[in-house]
Structures are given as C-alpha cells and as structure tokens.
Design an enzyme around this catalytic site. Sequence first.
Site, PDB file in Angstrom:
ATOM      1  N   HIS A 136     -22.071   2.226  -8.621  1.00 25.83           N
ATOM      2  CA  HIS A 136     -21.269   1.232  -7.895  1.00 25.83           C
ATOM      3  C   HIS A 136     -20.047   1.884  -7.254  1.00 25.83           C
ATOM      4  O   HIS A 136     -19.096   1.204  -6.893  1.00 25.83           O
ATOM      5  CB  HIS A 136     -20.827   0.098  -8.825  1.00 25.83           C
TER       6      HIS A 136
HETATM    7  S1  FES Z   1     -19.649   2.425 -11.091  1.00 25.11           S
HETATM    8 FE1  FES Z   1     -20.888   0.956 -12.056  1.00 25.11          FE
HETATM    9  S2  FES Z   1     -21.790   2.096 -13.690  1.00 25.11           S
HETATM   10 FE2  FES Z   1     -20.489   3.519 -12.713  1.00 25.11          FE
END
Ligand code: FES
Length: 174
Positions: A136
Amino acid sequence: MVIETEENRRDFLILATSAVGVAGTAGAAWPFIRSWSPSADVLAQATTEVNIGALAEGQMITIPWQGKPVFVLHRTPEQIEQAKDGDFEKLPDFAKDETRVQKKQYLVLLALCTHLGCVPQPIGTGDFGGFLCPCHGSHYDTSGRIRKGPAPANLAVPYYAFKDDQTLVIGKPV
Ligand code: FES
C-alpha cells in the site's frame, strides 16, 4: 542460519548476495512461507546466530527467525547520515536513529510492515533511501522509520546482541 567458520566466508558471501537478489520477491513469497506451520523445535529455538563478518558495507541479508523475516543491513556511511537527517523532522513515529541501533553500521529490523504485515522490499527501494512496502506504499527510511504511507509505526527492532565482532545473535536466550 548459523555460519561459523572462516572457510565458509566465500559461501556466505554468495549466499548474502543471493539473499539481496531474492529479497525483492520475498514480499510476495513470505505470506506462503508464513502459512507453513513451523515445527515445534523451530519455534522453540529462541535465537539465531548470523555471521556478519562477510557482510560487506551496503549488503543486506534476510534471516528467518521464529518464522519471521529479519533484515540485517551493513549500512554505508551515507545511509547512516540519511538516518541522522530524519532525527530532525517530524516523524509519524519519532525515534532517534541512535536508539534503534547498537552499532551504527548495523541495522537489524523485523521485516514486517506495520500496516498489514507485508515484507518490505530491500534497502534502497523507498523514497528515503530505505525500504518500500509495495502493498500500500509505505516508505521506511534507512533507520526503518516510517516516513510516508499508511503504516502507523516504524519497523520493529527485534532483540539482538553482538556475540563478538563477527557474530550477531537474534533473539533472547531462554
Ligand atoms: S503498506 Fe500496507 S502492508 Fe505495508
């Protein structure tokens, strides 16, 4: 992984280089690895010894410990300086670099993103010279501190100790 002798240094170097090479795929692979059930004797093994004598400046290896990946990075002077720079900024999870390392040249991190547990990519992949979690988009700096993205906290530093100049012991003896 225990590498104990000078004779094994070349093999270790090859292994370490390979480890850096495959670390990029570790993020995808680790969920599968994590789903395997480690045997009881593996879980009972509280510590893992790592020979850091052959870990050249700038090299990083990923060590399995207690069923989890641990990054061991031999930081360059530039990476150490970058980590110091972060001390003076407003960080989401403020911590001075000096509180996160025992020897400034060695960074030891539990390689699980504090957002949802993905394995970040190796050193040099994030916006701050550190580690990118591609799941993410969390960026950790050269001290493993969260600098950008949804992760709420810095990469954790596991308990570790230097047995001697060549040997790092991850985990706490029971
Ligand atoms: S940014 Fe979501 S698990 Fe690493």
